[in-house]
Design a protein around this motif. Structure first.
Motif, PDB file in Angstrom:
ATOM      1  N   TYR A 161      30.510 -19.760  30.835  1.00  0.00           N
ATOM      2  CA  TYR A 161      29.176 -19.214  30.515  1.00  0.00           C
ATOM      3  C   TYR A 161      29.068 -17.752  30.944  1.00  0.00           C
ATOM      4  CZ  TYR A 161      24.219 -18.170  31.131  1.00  0.00           C
ATOM      5  OH  TYR A 161      22.997 -17.566  31.098  1.00  0.00           O
ATOM      6  N   LEU A 162      29.544 -17.451  32.142  1.00  0.00           N
ATOM      7  CA  LEU A 162      29.453 -16.072  32.632  1.00  0.00           C
ATOM      8  C   LEU A 162      30.290 -15.133  31.764  1.00  0.00           C
ATOM      9  CD1 LEU A 162      29.562 -16.693  36.490  1.00  0.00           C
ATOM     10  CD2 LEU A 162      27.590 -15.979  35.114  1.00  0.00           C
ATOM     11  N   ASP A 192      19.297 -24.597  34.454  1.00  0.00           N
ATOM     12  CA  ASP A 192      19.438 -24.775  33.004  1.00  0.00           C
ATOM     13  C   ASP A 192      20.200 -26.042  32.615  1.00  0.00           C
ATOM     14  OD1 ASP A 192      18.256 -22.383  33.272  1.00  0.00           O
ATOM     15  OD2 ASP A 192      19.776 -21.203  32.223  1.00  0.00           O
ATOM     16  N   TRP A 193      21.062 -26.502  33.488  1.00  0.00           N
ATOM     17  CA  TRP A 193      21.890 -27.662  33.122  1.00  0.00           C
ATOM     18  C   TRP A 193      21.278 -29.001  33.545  1.00  0.00           C
ATOM     19  CZ3 TRP A 193      24.177 -22.985  32.851  1.00  0.00           C
ATOM     20  CH2 TRP A 193      25.190 -22.810  31.907  1.00  0.00           C
ATOM     21  N   ARG A 239      30.690 -23.025  34.252  1.00  0.00           N
ATOM     22  CA  ARG A 239      29.999 -21.842  34.775  1.00  0.00           C
ATOM     23  C   ARG A 239      30.783 -20.571  34.438  1.00  0.00           C
ATOM     24  NH1 ARG A 239      30.636 -21.498  40.811  1.00  0.00           N
ATOM     25  NH2 ARG A 239      32.669 -21.022  39.941  1.00  0.00           N
ATOM     26  N   ASP A 240      32.078 -20.587  34.685  1.00  0.00           N
ATOM     27  CA  ASP A 240      32.885 -19.396  34.414  1.00  0.00           C
ATOM     28  C   ASP A 240      32.868 -19.053  32.925  1.00  0.00           C
ATOM     29  OD1 ASP A 240      33.383 -19.415  37.068  1.00  0.00           O
ATOM     30  OD2 ASP A 240      35.465 -20.074  36.940  1.00  0.00           O
ATOM     31  N   THR A 255      25.915 -25.905  41.280  1.00  0.00           N
ATOM     32  CA  THR A 255      27.019 -25.207  40.616  1.00  0.00           C
ATOM     33  C   THR A 255      26.520 -24.456  39.388  1.00  0.00           C
ATOM     34  OG1 THR A 255      28.443 -27.019  41.315  1.00  0.00           O
ATOM     35  CG2 THR A 255      29.374 -25.467  39.736  1.00  0.00           C
ATOM     36  N   LEU A 256      25.666 -25.117  38.609  1.00  0.00           N
ATOM     37  CA  LEU A 256      25.227 -24.519  37.350  1.00  0.00           C
ATOM     38  C   LEU A 256      23.745 -24.143  37.336  1.00  0.00           C
ATOM     39  CD1 LEU A 256      27.189 -26.905  34.982  1.00  0.00           C
ATOM     40  CD2 LEU A 256      27.605 -24.482  35.292  1.00  0.00           C
ATOM     41  N   GLU A 315      32.558 -26.044  37.345  1.00  0.00           N
ATOM     42  CA  GLU A 315      32.897 -24.650  37.674  1.00  0.00           C
ATOM     43  C   GLU A 315      33.499 -23.935  36.464  1.00  0.00           C
ATOM     44  OE1 GLU A 315      33.493 -25.004  42.520  1.00  0.00           O
ATOM     45  OE2 GLU A 315      35.270 -25.036  41.245  1.00  0.00           O
TER      46      GLU A 315
END
Lengths: 482, 287, 299
Positions: free
Chosen positions: C225-226, C260-261, C222-223, C256-257, C219
């Protein structure tokens, strides 16, 4: 984020080999399965594909009368006189048999009601068994429940349950009624009669004395006959506020006791200091659990302005990972809408929301062609005066508003005729206590949502109902204190 | 010397900590059973009731947030003040038809009942709240909260003790109240309002109207901003009306049917529970 | 752009995380989707030997296995890398020549990180010089728990500088960070300071990778990356020996991701015995018969 992955999960259907559904189910009266006097049947279908599952006997007024008479006789001659610990043992038996046949019940619940097997398997059925187990233990301990008073059973309880948690609601109703020495006539919902009929089989298997539990299927008229029957001493109803009010009017002046679990439009409040990723999960559970067919659903989301953008974008991402489809697939998150009527109602509200200027977002899932389906949806750009914010939709549709201050959000949260539940998400303990006190609702989920337990009282303030079910409080509606 | 002209009391309503006349200007001539005294009693209207509900709603949040200790003290204070006004109640009760002995007993019981409920203020939540052992890593507890604004129809046959028995469990639980006094015995309800007024009870917490039950019952039970309605009486039609009207906003109807209020069984924490809601809170237990 | 303040201050609720994990782990992965996952997992493995008794012989055996474990099924992908101690880098490098399998080396006074910064940088320089393709460093947990986030961040930044183009995996040693709140802070700190991958554990501390910890790290990725547009990789390590668990982690990554991951460039498993279990499962899928460890080499 890109959640359209090359790696897709194969269908993982729960096996239904061991499940027996008869072509036809009769009324369960006085320990026997009997047809209705008119020999009338209605069909129950699988909302996921509109296929017919079974024919179910439709109880007429006369049938309801027979059921009440059986219940009254069983009450007077057997159940109210039985040693309470023996009563308890019967209820323990029911709990055990539900556990033994749990998977079969789960499959039928999902077939008949459209809910994902993950929920019927992990929530509905285990909780139903747990409710019987919890109240079974109360049967011979009632003297400890109400300090300074003794209890007497009320008599014959007429119980009318909804279609969103068919077996679980039957358990919520039956378990405390039986434990306190009452006998019961239960009317399941018209669209979801099957698990109640399976429960009738279990009740037979338990050798519960005939007439202690009677089950009559049918629609509104059957329910009305039950409510109006002069020998019914107590009504327990879970369903819409509209019908609840009708019941209140009907029993006015009759001296019947009643409890009502009605509608809701719960506020789920996310503060900027909340654990946001878990809050997003709570929002999902709050509104999409059981397709949003939940009276205590967190259908009004309030997000503090400073994190609103973040939370909404996280929420949309999360919605993209929800799997909508076959209720019997173990990976399904969101199943079928319970009935065509309910689907139409949800669509109507989605329409209204858009016409009133709300901005809609729906996850990009593929909905099956046959059956009743609705994509998980949310509205932004709505306010307290929008109908999608005010009225209970009872579907997977969330209305989002942002707020700035604590006072503002409390005022808005309480600005509703309902008061069943509420959610608060913050990392600050003192704020949780302040908010949970300020929200006028019967259940407050702080840093969680939509949790249920037999020991935990459940029920609403204001137009969300009257009385509590579950926990020690749940005994109160079924006893006279002397 | 000629006989002194005594100063007669005007019996008014009690709304929002004030003693207004009814907005309608109407009155009821009330005469005692022996026909020695004639009094004009306000014939409260639905608008008086409406105003009282507004006052009660305004006072509700403040009163429910008072500490239990403080509410207990205030109830005890009402008992103290009542004790000091025995003479006046003796006069009014006997005027209303009680014998001296009956009046004395009723005043004693009224005071004792206030003290009794004062003592419950900081205990009923303790006795009737609990921690629920849910099968998940959550701390789950249930406790009682006031239902809000309560409209009460006092018993007709016993005025002082009736008013006290109905009001005390309502307000000790943090609710605010609008009470319709006994129609046949209205005097001591208004005098009791004066007692309340001088007992540190915040304005709007208790509102007392006099008037005709047949006229006001409908409004008491139908008002959409009233959360519970307490009815004392034995008339099947009235009971049906109260219960049926309650459906409008799912208010909690509490029916005391033909009760003997001087019976000790007519006091107790279960009467407080009638105008309480159970609230249950869940919170995860983790690090 | 670096991660903003709210990314650091966002807290984590343990019970809710456990519930989320339980829900993710209840996904039922069968048939083709299972085979696809098992194949993918194989390609994500950093085959690891990190023991005091490691010798060139042992490392050579491991490298041989890395290169040949798919002999029975030539279509299977190779593992991503072999992970060794610094002195073993030349041995591994040689053994894996022309296999396409990368050599990763731990560094910075692995596993404790208890050394001077200068010594740590020397060690990094040495393994990079010896040809390691990837460096797995450890953070200074003592400093982190004292709240010296700047110091921890600077260390990572310096190591990254020393690594140049070589991929840097930053081991948080989550078992010593104790709370999930700390795991999140450490994850963001590492990403902010130049980590290409964040990794749960050394494998020397219990607990190693736990599902809640992995979820929190994903998570955070992800954050990040965003916020920044930078894709940081993830490597759970320690205690992952069963294919089933690895599949469950893949589900977690997927939900979650996203897409791409789901590749070895951005997701790895640090494990020593996982590959065998994955092979067993794949064999079972092909043959339809449950397998025995006796038929799979131990190395």
């Amino acid at each position: 984020m890109n959640y359209k992955t090359d790696w897709v999960y194969n269908p993982a259907p729960e096996s239904a080999d061991h499940v027996r559904i008869q072509e036809r189910y009769d009324l369960f009266i006085n320990g026997k399965f009997i047809p209705s006097v008119k020999n009338a049947y209605f069909k129950t279908i699988n909302p996921a594909n509109e296929n017919k599952l079974a024919q179910v006997a439709e109880a007429q007024k006369t049938d309801v009368g027979l059921a009440v008479r059986a219940a009254k006789k069983a009450y007077e001659n057997i159940w109210s006189k039985m040693d309470p610990s023996e009563r308890g043992k019967y209820i323990f038996r029911i709990a055990r048999l539900i556990q033994e046949r749990a998977r079969e019940f789960a499959v039928i619940e999902s077939l008949d009601g459209g809910k994902p097997i993950r929920e019927s398997r992990d929530v509905d059925i285990p909780l139903a068994a747990a409710h019987f187990f919890y109240y079974a233990g109360w049967a011979d301990k009632l003297e400890y429940a109400f300090p300074g008073r003794k209890t007497q059973p009320v008599g014959v309880a007429g119980q009318i349950i909804p279609w969103n948690f068919p077996l679980l609601m039957a358990a919520w109703k039956l378990a405390p009624a039986l434990a306190t020495g009452n006998t019961v006539v239960l009317k399941p919902a018209e669209t979801t009669p099957l698990t109640a009929m399976k429960l009738a089989e279990i009740i037979q298997e338990c050798e519960l004395p005939p007439g202690v539990v009677n089950i009559v299927n049918g629609g509104g008229e059957t329910g009305q006959a039950l409510v109006e029957h002069p020998d019914v001493d107590k009504i327990a109803f879970t369903g819409s506020t509209e019908v609840g009010k009708f019941i209140m009017k009907t029993v006015a002046g009759t001296g019947k006791k009643y409890t009502l679990e009605l509608g809701g439009k719960a506020a789920n409040i996310i503060f900027e200091d909340a654990p946001l990723d878990q809050a997003v999960e709570g929002i999902i559970t709050g509104i999409f659990f059981n397709q949003g067919h939940v009276c205590c659903a967190g259908s009004r989301l309030f997000v503090q302005e400073s994190v609103a953008e973040t939370v909404i974008s996280k929420l949309k991402n999360r919605m993209e990972t929800l799997i909508v489809g076959d209720p019997l697939d173990k990976n399904t998150d969101i199943g079928a809408i319970n009935s065509k009527a309910q689907l139409d109602k949800i669509k109507m509200y989605v329409d209204i929301g858009q016409k009133e200027g709300g901005e809609i977002f729906q996850s990009s899932c593929n909905l099956p062609k046959k059956g009743y389906w609705h994509a998980p949806s949310l509205f932004t750009g709505v306010s307290q005066s929008h109908r999608v914010v005010q009225e209970e939709i009872f579907g997977p549709v969330l209305a989002i508003q942002s707020f700035r201050t604590v006072d503002e959000v409390i005022a808005k949260a309480n600005n509703t005729p309902f008061g069943l539940s509420g959610g608060v998400w913050t990392d600050k303990g003192s704020k949780i206590f302040a908010l949970s006190k300020a929200i006028r609702a019967g259940v407050i989920w702080a840093n969680t949502f939509n949790k249920f337990d037999p020991s935990s009282p459940f029920g609403g303030y204001k137009e969300s109902g009257l009385g509590r079910e579950g926990g020690l409080e749940g005994l109160m509606p079924y006893v006279h204190l002397v | 010397m000629g006989k002194r002209i005594n100063v007669q009391k005007t019996y008014k309503l009690y709304i929002d900590g004030k003693f207004p006349r009814t907005e309608s200007g109407r009155y009821i001539k009330w005469q005692d059973p022996k026909e020695t005294t004639l009094v004009n009693v306000c014939r409260g209207s639905r608008k008086d009731f409406r105003n009282a509900v507004v006052a009660a709603r305004k006072a509700a949040s403040g009163w429910s947030c008072r500490t239990a200790y403080n509410r207990g003290q205030i109830l005890y204070r009402i008992g103290e003040i009542l004790e000091g006004r025995r003479e006046q109640f003796m006069t009014e009760l006997t005027l209303q038809g009680s014998t001296k002995k009956q009046a004395e007993k009723e005043i004693d019981q009224a005071i004792e009942r206030l003290i009794y409920y004062a003592g419950w203020a900081d205990k009923y939540v303790q006795v009737f709240s609990r921690v629920n052992p849910v099968a998940m890593p959550y701390f789950n507890f249930s406790f009682l909260e006031s239902v809000g604004v309560v409209a009460a129809i006092a018993p007709d046959d016993i005025s002082l003790l009736g008013s006290v028995s109905v009001l005390a469990p309502i307000i000790v639980g943090g609710n605010t109240a609008i009470m319709l006094a006994s129609e046949s015995r209205p005097l001591c309800a208004i005098t009791f309002a004066e007692v309340i007024h001088t007992s540190d009870v915040p304005a709007g917490v208790v509102n007392i109207l006099t008037g005709q039950r047949s006229e006001l019952l409908d409004h008491f039970s139908s008002h959409m901003d009233v959360n519970a309605v307490v009815y004392c009486g034995n008339d099947p039609e009235e009971i049906e009306l109260v219960q049926s009207n309650s459906a409008l906003n799912v208010k909690r109807p509490v029916i005391y049917r033909g009760q003997n209020w001087s019976d000790k069984k007519m006091q107790g924490p279960y009467h407080i529970l009638e105008t309480q809601e159970t609230k249950t809170t869940w919170h995860p237990v983790g690090v | 752009m670096l991660a903003n303040k709210s990314m650091f201050s966002q807290t984590v609720d343990q019970v809710n995380v456990q519930e989320r994990v339980a829900r993710l782990f209840s996904r039922s992965i069968k048939k083709e989707s299972k085979v696809a996952a098992l194949n993918n997992i194989l390609s994500m493995i950093d085959l690891t030997t990190l023991e005091g008794k490691d010798s060139p012989g042992k490392v050579r055996q491991l490298c041989y296995k890395a290169a040949h474990l798919h002999n029975q099924f030539p279509d299977l992908p190779k593992v991503a890398a072999v992970c060794v101690f610094p002195p073993m880098v030349p041995v591994a490098k040689k053994a894996l020549r022309r296999t396409g399998i990368k050599v990763a080396s731990v560094a910075t006074a692995f596993p404790s990180g208890m050394s001077t910064l200068a010594a740590k940088l020397e060690e990094v320089k040495a393994v990079v010089g010896a040809g390691a393709d990837e460096v797995d460093m450890v953070i200074s947990r003592g400093a982190f728990l004292r709240g010296e986030y700047d110091r921890v961040g600077e260390e990572i930044a310096k190591v990254k500088e020393t690594c140049c183009e070589v991929h840097l995996k930053v081991i948080l040693e989550t078992g010593e960070l104790v709370t999930l709140d700390n795991v999140r802070i450490a994850s963001i700190l590492a990403m902010n300071s130049g980590a290409d991958f964040i990794k749960t554990s050394t494998g020397k501390v219990f607990p190693a990778a736990t599902p809640p910890v992995v979820l929190i790290m994903l998570e955070a990725i992800r954050d990040f990356y965003l916020q920044t547009g930078k894709k940081i990789g993830m490597k759970p390590a320690g205690g992952i020996s069963k294919a089933k668990l690895a599949v469950q982690y893949l589900v977690m990554v997927r939900e979650t991701l996203g897409q791409d991951w789901l590749c070895s460039e951005l997701f790895r498993f640090g494990a020593s015995s996982l590959a065998n279990d994955v092979l067993m499962q794949i064999t079972k899928q092909f043959t339809g018969v449950y397998q025995s460890t006796n038929y799979f080499s131990l190395d």
